[in-house]
Design a protein around this motif. Structure first.
Motif, PDB file in Angstrom:
ATOM      1  N   VAL B  93       0.833  -1.208   0.000  1.00  0.00           N
ATOM      2  CA  VAL B  93       0.000   0.000   0.000  1.00  0.00           C
ATOM      3  C   VAL B  93       0.870   1.262   0.000  1.00  0.00           C
ATOM      4  O   VAL B  93       0.588   2.224  -0.699  1.00  0.00           O
ATOM      5  CB  VAL B  93      -0.960  -0.023   1.218  1.00  0.00           C
ATOM      6  N   PHE B  94       1.940   1.228   0.788  1.00  0.00           N
ATOM      7  CA  PHE B  94       2.818   2.403   0.883  1.00  0.00           C
ATOM      8  C   PHE B  94       3.954   2.381  -0.145  1.00  0.00           C
ATOM      9  O   PHE B  94       4.730   3.318  -0.212  1.00  0.00           O
ATOM     10  CB  PHE B  94       3.417   2.521   2.289  1.00  0.00           C
ATOM     11  N   ARG B  95       4.061   1.301  -0.854  1.00  0.00           N
ATOM     12  CA  ARG B  95       5.147   1.132  -1.841  1.00  0.00           C
ATOM     13  C   ARG B  95       6.491   1.420  -1.203  1.00  0.00           C
ATOM     14  O   ARG B  95       7.327   2.146  -1.730  1.00  0.00           O
ATOM     15  CB  ARG B  95       4.908   2.062  -3.045  1.00  0.00           C
ATOM     16  N   ASN B  96       6.658   0.879  -0.012  1.00  0.00           N
ATOM     17  CA  ASN B  96       7.878   1.144   0.753  1.00  0.00           C
ATOM     18  C   ASN B  96       8.306  -0.143   1.457  1.00  0.00           C
ATOM     19  O   ASN B  96       7.549  -0.702   2.249  1.00  0.00           O
ATOM     20  CB  ASN B  96       7.576   2.250   1.786  1.00  0.00           C
ATOM     21  N   PRO B  97       9.516  -0.641   1.191  1.00  0.00           N
ATOM     22  CA  PRO B  97       9.938  -1.921   1.775  1.00  0.00           C
ATOM     23  C   PRO B  97      10.248  -1.849   3.262  1.00  0.00           C
ATOM     24  O   PRO B  97      10.413  -2.869   3.915  1.00  0.00           O
ATOM     25  CB  PRO B  97      11.205  -2.254   0.984  1.00  0.00           C
ATOM     26  N   LEU B  98      10.352  -0.647   3.804  1.00  0.00           N
ATOM     27  CA  LEU B  98      10.726  -0.530   5.219  1.00  0.00           C
ATOM     28  C   LEU B  98       9.528  -0.324   6.142  1.00  0.00           C
ATOM     29  O   LEU B  98       9.674  -0.106   7.330  1.00  0.00           O
ATOM     30  CB  LEU B  98      11.721   0.628   5.404  1.00  0.00           C
ATOM     31  N   VAL B  99       8.355  -0.437   5.557  1.00  0.00           N
ATOM     32  CA  VAL B  99       7.141  -0.252   6.360  1.00  0.00           C
ATOM     33  C   VAL B  99       6.803  -1.563   7.068  1.00  0.00           C
ATOM     34  O   VAL B  99       6.958  -2.629   6.511  1.00  0.00           O
ATOM     35  CB  VAL B  99       5.990   0.177   5.416  1.00  0.00           C
ATOM     36  N   VAL B 150      -5.932  11.130   0.665  1.00  0.00           N
ATOM     37  CA  VAL B 150      -4.891  10.575   1.536  1.00  0.00           C
ATOM     38  C   VAL B 150      -3.779  10.049   0.628  1.00  0.00           C
ATOM     39  O   VAL B 150      -3.977   9.075  -0.098  1.00  0.00           O
ATOM     40  CB  VAL B 150      -5.446   9.436   2.411  1.00  0.00           C
ATOM     41  N   THR B 151      -2.630  10.684   0.673  1.00  0.00           N
ATOM     42  CA  THR B 151      -1.522  10.194  -0.155  1.00  0.00           C
ATOM     43  C   THR B 151      -0.594   9.333   0.704  1.00  0.00           C
ATOM     44  O   THR B 151      -0.659   9.368   1.942  1.00  0.00           O
ATOM     45  CB  THR B 151      -0.707  11.366  -0.741  1.00  0.00           C
ATOM     46  N   THR B 152       0.255   8.585   0.043  1.00  0.00           N
ATOM     47  CA  THR B 152       1.192   7.706   0.761  1.00  0.00           C
ATOM     48  C   THR B 152       2.085   8.514   1.695  1.00  0.00           C
ATOM     49  O   THR B 152       2.263   8.166   2.863  1.00  0.00           O
ATOM     50  CB  THR B 152       2.069   6.948  -0.264  1.00  0.00           C
ATOM     51  N   ILE B 153       2.620   9.599   1.149  1.00  0.00           N
ATOM     52  CA  ILE B 153       3.540  10.423   1.954  1.00  0.00           C
ATOM     53  C   ILE B 153       2.818  11.005   3.169  1.00  0.00           C
ATOM     54  O   ILE B 153       3.329  10.965   4.296  1.00  0.00           O
ATOM     55  CB  ILE B 153       4.130  11.562   1.082  1.00  0.00           C
ATOM     56  N   SER B 226       0.100  -1.464  -5.615  1.00  0.00           N
ATOM     57  CA  SER B 226       1.533  -1.206  -5.464  1.00  0.00           C
ATOM     58  C   SER B 226       2.091  -0.385  -6.628  1.00  0.00           C
ATOM     59  O   SER B 226       3.250   0.019  -6.601  1.00  0.00           O
ATOM     60  CB  SER B 226       2.315  -2.513  -5.289  1.00  0.00           C
ATOM     61  N   LEU B 227       1.258  -0.118  -7.627  1.00  0.00           N
ATOM     62  CA  LEU B 227       1.679   0.789  -8.709  1.00  0.00           C
ATOM     63  C   LEU B 227       1.560   2.245  -8.263  1.00  0.00           C
ATOM     64  O   LEU B 227       1.986   3.157  -8.967  1.00  0.00           O
ATOM     65  CB  LEU B 227       0.805   0.574  -9.952  1.00  0.00           C
ATOM     66  N   GLY B 228       0.910   2.453  -7.143  1.00  0.00           N
ATOM     67  CA  GLY B 228       0.745   3.813  -6.631  1.00  0.00           C
ATOM     68  C   GLY B 228      -0.470   4.485  -7.236  1.00  0.00           C
ATOM     69  O   GLY B 228      -1.466   3.829  -7.561  1.00  0.00           O
ATOM     70  N   GLU B 229      -0.368   5.808  -7.406  1.00  0.00           N
ATOM     71  CA  GLU B 229      -1.514   6.579  -7.898  1.00  0.00           C
ATOM     72  C   GLU B 229      -1.915   6.153  -9.324  1.00  0.00           C
ATOM     73  O   GLU B 229      -3.036   6.375  -9.752  1.00  0.00           O
ATOM     74  CB  GLU B 229      -1.201   8.088  -7.865  1.00  0.00           C
ATOM     75  N   GLU B 230      -0.970   5.514 -10.054  1.00  0.00           N
ATOM     76  CA  GLU B 230      -1.278   5.054 -11.413  1.00  0.00           C
ATOM     77  C   GLU B 230      -2.391   4.008 -11.420  1.00  0.00           C
ATOM     78  O   GLU B 230      -3.051   3.791 -12.443  1.00  0.00           O
ATOM     79  CB  GLU B 230      -0.031   4.442 -12.055  1.00  0.00           C
TER      80      GLU B 230
END
Lengths: 193, 338
Positions: B93-99, B150-153, B226-230
């Protein structure tokens, strides 16, 4: 500048007396300090004198059932003073154990801290402990007195409660009367007020 | 190692962990006795009590196996699955491996709730920890919602803010609390399965199984998310799907944390292990994270309860195992891939 620290107790009741005497000296109440000290020493010696040779295996559970007092803990010293033997023979003050370990140790008396959020029925009704001697014989007790800080004279009342619970065949303190006496002798307070 | 063999190892891992854990404990029970008692119990269960085997073993053996070890193992497996799958979902969801599952302030909220219950309230620690974990997540979501989006950042930043806020409140409570009660909070924060029983199994199993099942059946959307906003272009309502996923994983994590304390690194490590073995497709990643999370947690708990005479808090064990794993991951990927 002369500095002294109070609050550390290694040995009961000697260190309590040592601190009472220091405070007495500091505030010019040496005689009063001696009175308190005499009372506590007398009561402690009275308890220890009656202590039977046969030791009961005791477990002291703290905030959680499986968080127990080790032998370096003041509670452990009080348990031993009244003829108990702390089954948690570990260094340090508190240790976390498994329920399985408790079943293996098989305590005969199980004490629960005043601060615990659970009570006797939590342990008595837990099927995991149904084979433990203390549970089979209903000898699980929650402290009724808040020990406050371990260096306060109130500790003697807690020790008397342990005595009644661990060796009821030897000790039979009337804790209401004992508390009144403690308040009168040490704190100069009449509990009926 | 071939993909089929790896798959076989992954699938049998929790089964192996389960049986190993049944045999491990501070109370020594010989293996043949365990087999005999378990067989007798199974026969009794299958025949509805019509057939039973006479066994001459101490009653304590049966109590330890069925009232202590089994509920503890099941709780550990459920919590391990919940944390691992939560990590996998949030990383997508966050497209972040450290989450991991604590990014949204769940652990800080739960810690505050537990500290409040220990020190100042008469209520149950579990309920209070769960309630504040959910309050923290909702607060994070509300703070992250800027002009209706609500954005990822914004969600990650809001999570950092809420984490810091509840951590400060917890520190304040610890500062004000009697030291006897403080010891309880410190112990709780490090996590443990030592108080697990069938009641705990009942309380955690329904929400965790339901949550994991929901994520499993919706796992297809995670590849797109996981593609994000796309993903919006592909017809996915990103905001709505993100909200649904975040709420499900928050719920299962809050349930786990409320009953077993804060257990770190599982949500971070497990999805990475699965990715290294099978790639990033969530069709595989989600079920494998559930499976391996269960196996790992129960093995970590074996270390916690059997390595020394006394228990090591599970949070310490998972962290000690997690750190070298991440060093390895960093070296292997060079820090640039996931």
């Amino acid at each position: 500048m002369p500095v002294f620290r109070i609050g550390h107790v290694d040995k009961y009741p000697d260190d309590i007396c040592k601190q009472a005497r220091l405070l007495g000296k500091l505030f010019g109440k040496e005689e009063r300090a001696e009175e308190i000290c005499d009372y506590l020493t007398h009561e402690w010696n009275d308890i220890v004198k009656k202590r039977p040779a046969e030791k009961k295996r005791v477990l002291y559970s703290f905030i959680f059932v499986t968080y127990v007092a080790c032998t370096d803990n003041p509670y452990s010293e009080w348990i031993e003073a009244v003829g108990g033997e702390n089954v948690a023979n570990c260094s340090g003050v508190w240790k976390s154990v498994s329920k399985e370990w408790i079943v293996q140790q098989n305590p005969e008396v199980w004490l629960i801290s005043y601060y615990a959020k659970y009570n006797e029925s939590t342990i008595l009704n837990d099927p995991a402990f149904r084979d433990v001697e203390a549970v089979k014989n209903g000898r699980v007790y929650k402290e009724s007195y808040k020990p406050l800080e371990c260096l306060e004279p109130y500790f003697i009342l807690v020790v008397k409660e342990y005595a009644n619970q661990i060796h009821p065949e030897v000790y039979n303190y009337n804790l209401t009367e004992e508390e009144e006496e403690l308040l009168r002798e040490v704190y100069k307070v009449n509990s009926e007020i | 190692m071939s993909r089929k063999l790896t798959l076989a190892v992954f699938l049998t891992f929790p089964i192996f962990s389960f049986f190993l854990s049944v045999c491990i404990g501070s109370y020594p029970i010989p293996l043949p006795v365990i087999v005999e008692i378990t067989t007798a119990k199974a026969i009794k269960l299958v025949t509805f009590g019509k057939l039973s085997m006479e066994l001459n073993y101490p009653q304590a053996y049966e109590t330890i196996l069925f009232q202590i070890r089994l509920p503890r193992i099941i709780t550990a497996m459920l919590v391990g699955s919940a944390l691992a799958v939560s990590g996998a979902v949030l990383q997508a969801v966050f497209r972040n491996p450290l989450v991991d599952s604590y990014i949204l302030g769940i652990s800080a909220g739960a810690a505050f709730g537990a500290a409040l219950a220990f020190g100042f309230l008469a209520g149950s620690v579990e309920i209070c920890a769960f309630a504040f974990a959910m309050v923290a997540v909702l607060l994070t979501y509300s703070l992250a919602k800027i002009r209706g989006r609500v954005t990822t950042i914004s969600l990650i930043l809001a999570g950092i803010i809420v984490n810091a806020f509840f951590s400060a409140l917890t520190s304040m409570l610890k500062f004000l609390m009697e030291h006897e009660k403080l010891a309880g909070v410190v112990y709780w924060l490090m996590g443990s399965f030592s108080n697990a029983d069938w009641n705990v199994v009942l309380k955690v199993s329904i929400p965790i199984i339901a949550g994991c099942a929901a994520i499993h059946f919706m796992r297809w959307h995670l590849n797109v998310l996981s593609l994000g906003e796309e993903a919006q272009i592909l017809g996915i309502d990103v905001g709505k799907m993100r909200f649904i996923y975040v709420m499900i994983v928050s719920f299962v994590t809050a349930v786990s944390v409320a009953h077993c304390g804060i257990i770190g690194w599982v949500g971070l490590m497990m999805p990475h292990i699965v990715r290294m073995a099978f790639g990033s497709d969530h069709k595989t990643l989600i079920p494998q994270s559930i499976i391996i999370g269960a196996g790992f947690m129960v093995l970590a708990d074996d270390v916690a309860r059997a390595l020394t005479t006394f228990e090591i808090p599970i949070g310490i064990v998972t962290t000690l195992l997690g750190v070298p794993f991440f060093v390895y991951l960093l070296r292997r990927t060079g820090g640039g891939e996931w």
